[in-house]
Design a protein around this motif. Structure first.
Motif, PDB file in Angstrom:
ATOM      1  N   GLY A   1       5.302  -8.860  -9.092  1.00 36.50           N
ATOM      2  CA  GLY A   1       5.724  -8.341  -7.797  1.00 36.50           C
ATOM      3  C   GLY A   1       5.736  -6.823  -7.770  1.00 36.50           C
ATOM      4  N   GLY A   2       6.192  -6.220  -8.850  1.00 36.28           N
ATOM      5  CA  GLY A   2       6.189  -4.756  -8.936  1.00 36.28           C
ATOM      6  C   GLY A   2       4.786  -4.186  -8.844  1.00 36.28           C
ATOM      7  N   ALA A   3       3.846  -4.846  -9.516  1.00 33.27           N
ATOM      8  CA  ALA A   3       2.440  -4.400  -9.446  1.00 33.27           C
ATOM      9  C   ALA A   3       1.901  -4.546  -8.026  1.00 33.27           C
ATOM     10  CB  ALA A   3       1.591  -5.197 -10.435  1.00 33.27           C
ATOM     11  N   ALA A   4       2.265  -5.641  -7.344  1.00 32.93           N
ATOM     12  CA  ALA A   4       1.832  -5.828  -5.954  1.00 32.93           C
ATOM     13  C   ALA A   4       2.382  -4.717  -5.066  1.00 32.93           C
ATOM     14  CB  ALA A   4       2.273  -7.204  -5.443  1.00 32.93           C
ATOM     15  N   PHE A   5       3.642  -4.328  -5.272  1.00 34.11           N
ATOM     16  CA  PHE A   5       4.217  -3.223  -4.508  1.00 34.11           C
ATOM     17  C   PHE A   5       3.419  -1.938  -4.727  1.00 34.11           C
ATOM     18  CE2 PHE A   5       8.765  -5.139  -4.826  1.00 34.11           C
ATOM     19  CZ  PHE A   5       8.602  -5.837  -3.644  1.00 34.11           C
ATOM     20  N   ILE A   6       3.147  -1.626  -5.984  1.00 38.70           N
ATOM     21  CA  ILE A   6       2.429  -0.387  -6.308  1.00 38.70           C
ATOM     22  C   ILE A   6       1.049  -0.373  -5.669  1.00 38.70           C
ATOM     23  CG2 ILE A   6       1.379   0.924  -8.201  1.00 38.70           C
ATOM     24  CD1 ILE A   6       3.815  -0.087  -9.925  1.00 38.70           C
ATOM     25  N   VAL A   7       0.313  -1.461  -5.811  1.00 35.87           N
ATOM     26  CA  VAL A   7      -1.040  -1.520  -5.232  1.00 35.87           C
ATOM     27  C   VAL A   7      -0.963  -1.432  -3.705  1.00 35.87           C
ATOM     28  CG1 VAL A   7      -3.142  -2.913  -4.996  1.00 35.87           C
ATOM     29  CG2 VAL A   7      -2.006  -2.740  -7.211  1.00 35.87           C
ATOM     30  N   GLY A   8       0.028  -2.056  -3.105  1.00 32.10           N
ATOM     31  CA  GLY A   8       0.196  -1.957  -1.659  1.00 32.10           C
ATOM     32  C   GLY A   8       0.381  -0.518  -1.212  1.00 32.10           C
ATOM     33  N   TRP A   9       1.239   0.229  -1.906  1.00 35.64           N
ATOM     34  CA  TRP A   9       1.438   1.639  -1.569  1.00 35.64           C
ATOM     35  C   TRP A   9       0.156   2.443  -1.764  1.00 35.64           C
ATOM     36  CZ3 TRP A   9       5.127   3.149   1.407  1.00 35.64           C
ATOM     37  CH2 TRP A   9       6.352   2.497   1.405  1.00 35.64           C
ATOM     38  N   LEU A  10      -0.568   2.148  -2.831  1.00 32.56           N
ATOM     39  CA  LEU A  10      -1.832   2.864  -3.064  1.00 32.56           C
ATOM     40  C   LEU A  10      -2.853   2.566  -1.970  1.00 32.56           C
ATOM     41  CD1 LEU A  10      -2.150   2.501  -6.943  1.00 32.56           C
ATOM     42  CD2 LEU A  10      -1.543   4.562  -5.633  1.00 32.56           C
ATOM     43  N   LEU A  11      -2.871   1.316  -1.489  1.00 33.98           N
ATOM     44  CA  LEU A  11      -3.792   0.974  -0.404  1.00 33.98           C
ATOM     45  C   LEU A  11      -3.408   1.685   0.892  1.00 33.98           C
ATOM     46  CD1 LEU A  11      -4.452  -2.823  -1.033  1.00 33.98           C
ATOM     47  CD2 LEU A  11      -5.979  -0.885  -1.467  1.00 33.98           C
ATOM     48  N   LEU A  12      -2.123   1.820   1.156  1.00 37.78           N
ATOM     49  CA  LEU A  12      -1.705   2.586   2.336  1.00 37.78           C
ATOM     50  C   LEU A  12      -2.142   4.034   2.213  1.00 37.78           C
ATOM     51  CD1 LEU A  12       1.882   1.577   3.529  1.00 37.78           C
ATOM     52  CD2 LEU A  12      -0.279   1.304   4.713  1.00 37.78           C
ATOM     53  N   ALA A  13      -1.986   4.600   1.018  1.00 38.73           N
ATOM     54  CA  ALA A  13      -2.441   5.975   0.789  1.00 38.73           C
ATOM     55  C   ALA A  13      -3.948   6.095   0.969  1.00 38.73           C
ATOM     56  CB  ALA A  13      -2.027   6.436  -0.613  1.00 38.73           C
ATOM     57  N   ALA A  14      -4.678   5.107   0.469  1.00 41.26           N
ATOM     58  CA  ALA A  14      -6.148   5.127   0.607  1.00 41.26           C
ATOM     59  C   ALA A  14      -6.558   5.032   2.076  1.00 41.26           C
ATOM     60  CB  ALA A  14      -6.769   3.983  -0.197  1.00 41.26           C
ATOM     61  N   ALA A  15      -5.841   4.250   2.870  1.00 39.83           N
ATOM     62  CA  ALA A  15      -6.143   4.149   4.292  1.00 39.83           C
ATOM     63  C   ALA A  15      -5.972   5.502   4.970  1.00 39.83           C
ATOM     64  CB  ALA A  15      -5.246   3.096   4.948  1.00 39.83           C
ATOM     65  N   ALA A  16      -4.906   6.206   4.627  1.00 40.77           N
ATOM     66  CA  ALA A  16      -4.678   7.534   5.206  1.00 40.77           C
ATOM     67  C   ALA A  16      -5.747   8.522   4.737  1.00 40.77           C
ATOM     68  CB  ALA A  16      -3.283   8.036   4.831  1.00 40.77           C
ATOM     69  N   TRP A  17      -6.102   8.437   3.478  1.00 42.19           N
ATOM     70  CA  TRP A  17      -7.101   9.338   2.901  1.00 42.19           C
ATOM     71  C   TRP A  17      -8.456   9.160   3.586  1.00 42.19           C
ATOM     72  CZ3 TRP A  17      -6.965  13.351  -0.395  1.00 42.19           C
ATOM     73  CH2 TRP A  17      -8.161  13.776  -0.940  1.00 42.19           C
ATOM     74  N   ARG A  18      -8.819   7.917   3.837  1.00 40.28           N
ATOM     75  CA  ARG A  18     -10.130   7.610   4.453  1.00 40.28           C
ATOM     76  C   ARG A  18     -10.184   7.934   5.934  1.00 40.28           C
ATOM     77  NH1 ARG A  18     -12.214   1.820   2.167  1.00 40.28           N
ATOM     78  NH2 ARG A  18     -12.729   2.547   0.067  1.00 40.28           N
TER      79      ARG A  18
END
Length: 123
Positions: free
Chosen positions: A105-122
């Protein structure tokens, strides 16, 4: 998808408050302090990620062509189930081996935050 994540976020937010109250009033003195602390950690992370789902709805409105916020939202939900869920069950049953599931679950949280950051970056 915005409406779905908004609805899930609202329900999880309310549920986290109810579970927090249950832990504070019904569990205190009935389970070990360490298990109660784990339970409260589960409540906290559930609430944080319910709020994160609201951020997902904002990202979906801002960047509707991106699939990344959708993936982030589902990963936050998976994280709540595995991280918070395992801590709740562990606290209520004493089955400490469930702690091995919590990092999923912790890994899922981290990847979720990274995907949100990637969406903003793109964007």
């Amino acid at each position: 998808m915005e409406r779905t994540f908004f609805l899930i976020a609202a329900l999880l937010g309310g549920l986290s408050v109810a579970l927090g109250a249950f832990g504070a009033h019904a569990l205190r003195g009935r389970i070990e302090e360490a298990l109660l602390a784990n339970y409260q950690t589960g409540v906290s992370y559930m609430f944080y990620h319910a709020l994160a789902l609201f951020a997902v709805t904002l990202a979906l409105g801002k960047w509707p062509a991106s699939a990344l916020p959708v993936w982030a939202g589902w990963l936050f939900i998976v994280g709540i189930v595995f991280f918070s869920g395992s801590l709740f069950v562990m606290a209520l049953t004493g089955m400490r081996w469930l702690g091995a599931i919590t990092p999923i679950g912790g890994a899922a949280f981290i990847v979720g935050w990274l995907l949100l950051a990637a969406a903003a970056w793109r964007a």
